[in-house]
Write a protein that holds these residues in place. Sequence first.
Motif, PDB file in Angstrom:
ATOM      1  N   THR A 144      43.394  81.342  67.336  1.00 62.94           N
ATOM      2  CA  THR A 144      41.999  81.126  66.956  1.00 62.94           C
ATOM      3  C   THR A 144      41.624  79.700  67.327  1.00 62.94           C
ATOM      4  O   THR A 144      42.430  78.767  67.184  1.00 62.94           O
ATOM      5  CB  THR A 144      41.809  81.316  65.448  1.00 62.94           C
ATOM      6  N   ARG A 145      40.385  79.530  67.798  1.00 60.80           N
ATOM      7  CA  ARG A 145      39.893  78.194  68.121  1.00 60.80           C
ATOM      8  C   ARG A 145      38.461  78.046  67.639  1.00 60.80           C
ATOM      9  O   ARG A 145      37.726  79.033  67.539  1.00 60.80           O
ATOM     10  CB  ARG A 145      39.962  77.939  69.635  1.00 60.80           C
ATOM     11  N   PHE A 146      38.085  76.812  67.362  1.00 59.52           N
ATOM     12  CA  PHE A 146      36.678  76.465  67.159  1.00 59.52           C
ATOM     13  C   PHE A 146      36.362  75.341  68.123  1.00 59.52           C
ATOM     14  O   PHE A 146      37.057  74.322  68.160  1.00 59.52           O
ATOM     15  CB  PHE A 146      36.390  76.049  65.723  1.00 59.52           C
ATOM     16  N   LEU A 147      35.316  75.557  68.933  1.00 57.81           N
ATOM     17  CA  LEU A 147      34.972  74.604  69.980  1.00 57.81           C
ATOM     18  C   LEU A 147      33.513  74.203  69.838  1.00 57.81           C
ATOM     19  O   LEU A 147      32.676  75.000  69.407  1.00 57.81           O
ATOM     20  CB  LEU A 147      35.196  75.207  71.374  1.00 57.81           C
ATOM     21  N   GLU A 170      29.284  70.643  78.328  1.00 60.89           N
ATOM     22  CA  GLU A 170      30.542  69.898  78.202  1.00 60.89           C
ATOM     23  C   GLU A 170      31.226  70.236  76.887  1.00 60.89           C
ATOM     24  O   GLU A 170      30.582  70.346  75.844  1.00 60.89           O
ATOM     25  CB  GLU A 170      30.255  68.400  78.265  1.00 60.89           C
ATOM     26  N   LEU A 171      32.542  70.422  76.940  1.00 62.89           N
ATOM     27  CA  LEU A 171      33.341  70.638  75.729  1.00 62.89           C
ATOM     28  C   LEU A 171      33.537  69.290  75.039  1.00 62.89           C
ATOM     29  O   LEU A 171      34.093  68.354  75.626  1.00 62.89           O
ATOM     30  CB  LEU A 171      34.691  71.267  76.085  1.00 62.89           C
ATOM     31  N   ILE A 172      33.106  69.204  73.792  1.00 65.23           N
ATOM     32  CA  ILE A 172      33.127  67.938  73.064  1.00 65.23           C
ATOM     33  C   ILE A 172      34.374  67.811  72.186  1.00 65.23           C
ATOM     34  O   ILE A 172      35.021  66.774  72.147  1.00 65.23           O
ATOM     35  CB  ILE A 172      31.861  67.794  72.187  1.00 65.23           C
ATOM     36  N   ALA A 173      34.713  68.869  71.467  1.00 63.86           N
ATOM     37  CA  ALA A 173      35.863  68.833  70.557  1.00 63.86           C
ATOM     38  C   ALA A 173      36.297  70.263  70.261  1.00 63.86           C
ATOM     39  O   ALA A 173      35.488  71.196  70.347  1.00 63.86           O
ATOM     40  CB  ALA A 173      35.506  68.120  69.253  1.00 63.86           C
ATOM     41  N   ASP A 224      37.397  73.257  60.158  1.00 58.20           N
ATOM     42  CA  ASP A 224      37.688  72.053  59.379  1.00 58.20           C
ATOM     43  C   ASP A 224      38.233  70.935  60.265  1.00 58.20           C
ATOM     44  O   ASP A 224      37.761  69.801  60.236  1.00 58.20           O
ATOM     45  CB  ASP A 224      38.690  72.411  58.280  1.00 58.20           C
ATOM     46  N   LYS A 225      39.227  71.259  61.090  1.00 61.42           N
ATOM     47  CA  LYS A 225      39.858  70.246  61.937  1.00 61.42           C
ATOM     48  C   LYS A 225      38.903  69.749  63.020  1.00 61.42           C
ATOM     49  O   LYS A 225      38.925  68.564  63.389  1.00 61.42           O
ATOM     50  CB  LYS A 225      41.128  70.815  62.569  1.00 61.42           C
ATOM     51  N   THR A 226      38.066  70.648  63.537  1.00 61.74           N
ATOM     52  CA  THR A 226      37.117  70.233  64.564  1.00 61.74           C
ATOM     53  C   THR A 226      36.058  69.311  63.981  1.00 61.74           C
ATOM     54  O   THR A 226      35.648  68.324  64.621  1.00 61.74           O
ATOM     55  CB  THR A 226      36.461  71.459  65.222  1.00 61.74           C
ATOM     56  N   VAL A 227      35.604  69.608  62.769  1.00 59.43           N
ATOM     57  CA  VAL A 227      34.645  68.724  62.097  1.00 59.43           C
ATOM     58  C   VAL A 227      35.258  67.338  61.917  1.00 59.43           C
ATOM     59  O   VAL A 227      34.583  66.306  62.121  1.00 59.43           O
ATOM     60  CB  VAL A 227      34.217  69.324  60.742  1.00 59.43           C
ATOM     61  N   GLN A 228      36.526  67.279  61.545  1.00 57.89           N
ATOM     62  CA  GLN A 228      37.197  65.985  61.412  1.00 57.89           C
ATOM     63  C   GLN A 228      37.213  65.249  62.744  1.00 57.89           C
ATOM     64  O   GLN A 228      37.025  64.025  62.812  1.00 57.89           O
ATOM     65  CB  GLN A 228      38.618  66.188  60.895  1.00 57.89           C
ATOM     66  N   GLY A 229      37.430  66.006  63.837  1.00 58.56           N
ATOM     67  CA  GLY A 229      37.405  65.397  65.159  1.00 58.56           C
ATOM     68  C   GLY A 229      36.036  64.853  65.520  1.00 58.56           C
ATOM     69  O   GLY A 229      35.911  63.779  66.125  1.00 58.56           O
ATOM     70  N   LEU A 230      34.990  65.599  65.161  1.00 53.14           N
ATOM     71  CA  LEU A 230      33.628  65.119  65.414  1.00 53.14           C
ATOM     72  C   LEU A 230      33.348  63.844  64.629  1.00 53.14           C
ATOM     73  O   LEU A 230      32.688  62.916  65.133  1.00 53.14           O
ATOM     74  CB  LEU A 230      32.616  66.199  65.047  1.00 53.14           C
ATOM     75  N   ASN A 231      33.848  63.787  63.391  1.00 58.36           N
ATOM     76  CA  ASN A 231      33.664  62.582  62.583  1.00 58.36           C
ATOM     77  C   ASN A 231      34.303  61.373  63.252  1.00 58.36           C
ATOM     78  O   ASN A 231      33.740  60.270  63.250  1.00 58.36           O
ATOM     79  CB  ASN A 231      34.254  62.790  61.188  1.00 58.36           C
ATOM     80  N   ARG A 232      35.485  61.591  63.858  1.00 56.42           N
ATOM     81  CA  ARG A 232      36.155  60.485  64.540  1.00 56.42           C
ATOM     82  C   ARG A 232      35.373  60.031  65.772  1.00 56.42           C
ATOM     83  O   ARG A 232      35.466  58.877  66.194  1.00 56.42           O
ATOM     84  CB  ARG A 232      37.577  60.888  64.929  1.00 56.42           C
ATOM     85  N   LEU A 233      34.605  60.951  66.359  1.00 54.50           N
ATOM     86  CA  LEU A 233      33.781  60.617  67.524  1.00 54.50           C
ATOM     87  C   LEU A 233      32.400  60.104  67.123  1.00 54.50           C
ATOM     88  O   LEU A 233      31.558  59.841  67.990  1.00 54.50           O
ATOM     89  CB  LEU A 233      33.623  61.860  68.409  1.00 54.50           C
ATOM     90  N   ASN A 234      32.178  59.985  65.797  1.00 53.02           N
ATOM     91  CA  ASN A 234      30.885  59.543  65.264  1.00 53.02           C
ATOM     92  C   ASN A 234      29.750  60.478  65.665  1.00 53.02           C
ATOM     93  O   ASN A 234      28.613  60.038  65.907  1.00 53.02           O
ATOM     94  CB  ASN A 234      30.578  58.111  65.710  1.00 53.02           C
ATOM     95  N   ILE A 235      30.062  61.753  65.736  1.00 54.54           N
ATOM     96  CA  ILE A 235      29.052  62.772  66.017  1.00 54.54           C
ATOM     97  C   ILE A 235      28.697  63.455  64.706  1.00 54.54           C
ATOM     98  O   ILE A 235      29.563  64.065  64.064  1.00 54.54           O
ATOM     99  CB  ILE A 235      29.567  63.806  67.037  1.00 54.54           C
ATOM    100  N   LYS A 241      36.917  73.767  51.963  1.00 55.02           N
ATOM    101  CA  LYS A 241      37.221  72.746  52.957  1.00 55.02           C
ATOM    102  C   LYS A 241      35.923  72.174  53.524  1.00 55.02           C
ATOM    103  O   LYS A 241      34.824  72.552  53.143  1.00 55.02           O
ATOM    104  CB  LYS A 241      38.089  73.340  54.071  1.00 55.02           C
ATOM    105  N   THR A 242      36.070  71.259  54.501  1.00 55.20           N
ATOM    106  CA  THR A 242      34.893  70.538  54.968  1.00 55.20           C
ATOM    107  C   THR A 242      33.955  71.388  55.800  1.00 55.20           C
ATOM    108  O   THR A 242      32.907  70.906  56.211  1.00 55.20           O
ATOM    109  CB  THR A 242      35.308  69.301  55.799  1.00 55.20           C
ATOM    110  N   GLU A 243      34.306  72.654  56.085  1.00 52.64           N
ATOM    111  CA  GLU A 243      33.284  73.468  56.749  1.00 52.64           C
ATOM    112  C   GLU A 243      32.100  73.685  55.810  1.00 52.64           C
ATOM    113  O   GLU A 243      31.039  74.125  56.240  1.00 52.64           O
ATOM    114  CB  GLU A 243      33.836  74.801  57.258  1.00 52.64           C
ATOM    115  N   GLY A 244      32.292  73.345  54.550  1.00 49.13           N
ATOM    116  CA  GLY A 244      31.157  73.357  53.647  1.00 49.13           C
ATOM    117  C   GLY A 244      30.035  72.450  54.144  1.00 49.13           C
ATOM    118  O   GLY A 244      28.861  72.678  53.871  1.00 49.13           O
TER     119      GLY A 244
END
Length: 567
Positions: free
Chosen positions: A17-20, A28-31, A63-74, A247-250
Amino acid sequence: MDDLQYVGAVDQGTSSTRFLVFSAKTAELIAYHQVEVSQLFPNEGWVEEDPMEILNTVYECIDKTVQGLNRLNIPVSSIKAIGITNQRETTVVWDKYTGQPLHHAIVWCDNRTQSTVDKLVSKTPNKSQDYLRQYCGLPISTYFSAVKLRWLLDNRPDVRRAVDEGRALFGTVDSWLLWNMTGGAKSGGKHITDITNASRTMLCNIRTQKWDAELLEFFDIPASVLPEIRSSAEHYGDLAINHSTNKTEGSLKGIPLCGCLGDQHAALVGQTCFKSGDAKNTYGTGCFLLQNTGTKPVMSRHGLLTTVGYKLGKNEPTIYALEGSVAVAGGLVRWLRDNLGIIKESSDIEELAKQVNGSGDVVFVPAFSGLYAPHWRTDARGTVCGITQWTTKAHIAYATLEAVCYQTREIIEAMKQDALDADTEEHSSSTLQVDGGMTNNNLLMQLQADILGCTVMKPSMPETTALGAAMAAGKACGIWNLNPDELTNVTFEKFHPSVHEHEISKRYKLWKMGVEKSKGWHFGSGGNATSNAQVTDHNAEKGKSMFSGTMFLISSFALLVLAQMSD
């Protein structure tokens, strides 16, 4: 268009499973984040997955992708919509009051339903596997969801009781996810599916695009368990909070769920195959080649499936496709890794195969679940031919890659025959667009170009399945223009044929011999679930007379593998 407009895509496949998250302006694929999904094998030929694990991997990936977006300041507020693409035909039944699955998901390649297929074929007036094609475009096969649901009703009393009591809901994986992601049992989850997934159940009329009363009667399945059929690009509902984990998908709560396509249909969209005649091939656990046939369904006479390609909006035209489905492609590499230990990682197969200049005339026919298109022989079983004392595990690896390419060639040839029957020139063999995890194997791509005698075109952005779901969702919410003139130009890596056709023809002839030898092994199936050929008593006797030789071959193969593993 605002630069900060993104679309998310859930890509729920057989193996992972993936979330992109994609840019709606540039594609463009962001995270992204990816999690493997466990497969369960309770009996020979049975393949199951835990629906709750599938759902939880979706939440984890979000959840993990949202964390990645946070690290990218998106900011997550820049995600305007979410699309879903899913493994098709995999069947889930659950209790609408508790939200709990009533059985493990029965995966698309599971073949426990062979006896069910035999009974259903025997019900048809002409005892034909193809009798229902006129309604749904599909042969009666273990592959499709209605047969799996029929098996559950016949063999699981708790499922039968839940249906009788009005508690049961049926769906493919998209329906299971949408129902839960829009609220589930606690908050009024939406029980819906899209037309591409519905067209794979054998219960949907391919022309009316509705659940068909005659098909429901034939399979003896009540309409009350079925989801509502929608287009592939419209607002289905909003993402609800995950009550079980919070989780943070909330933080994505309230984002519209706007796109839904079966994985192969999503790849057709992601590859922008919007013109009649356009085709793409996806190399994943299985291998699936779809060709856009326009606004009218084309009934194949050469073993292909008639399916809905996509319908990108309530008021948009329905686009149909011909499909060639191969059960085992990347799954064969996984089998070499997990069952035989010939390789440690799936990616190792390319370097191993490069150690030799060819297969040494070894042919590997991976009919683990029978043969799908264009043969539809459920009595076939995996076969390795041509082993000598000089054969090494490198030859087996090379033959594995060739098997994927030869199966694709069979599909291409069937499509050419259907085009000739229809007196059209829609399918051109000059190029083939490809996608999927296996396309990272450059040796495989070169072999495919050689075996087809055409240019293989691999896009620079390989995530075309998830991209297709994102494009559908983006179109539905008005931020992604799918006008061909407005789409972002895609660059391709091209693989050109490099081997003379005479040499390919010789090797392909050996492959066809191997395919014929794979047929008729599983005599218990009755061998009658095919429209192309019947297994006769003569063939059965011939198979019995070869049994001792077959055991010698199997033993020799086992000794070969053990010897190679000890190197």
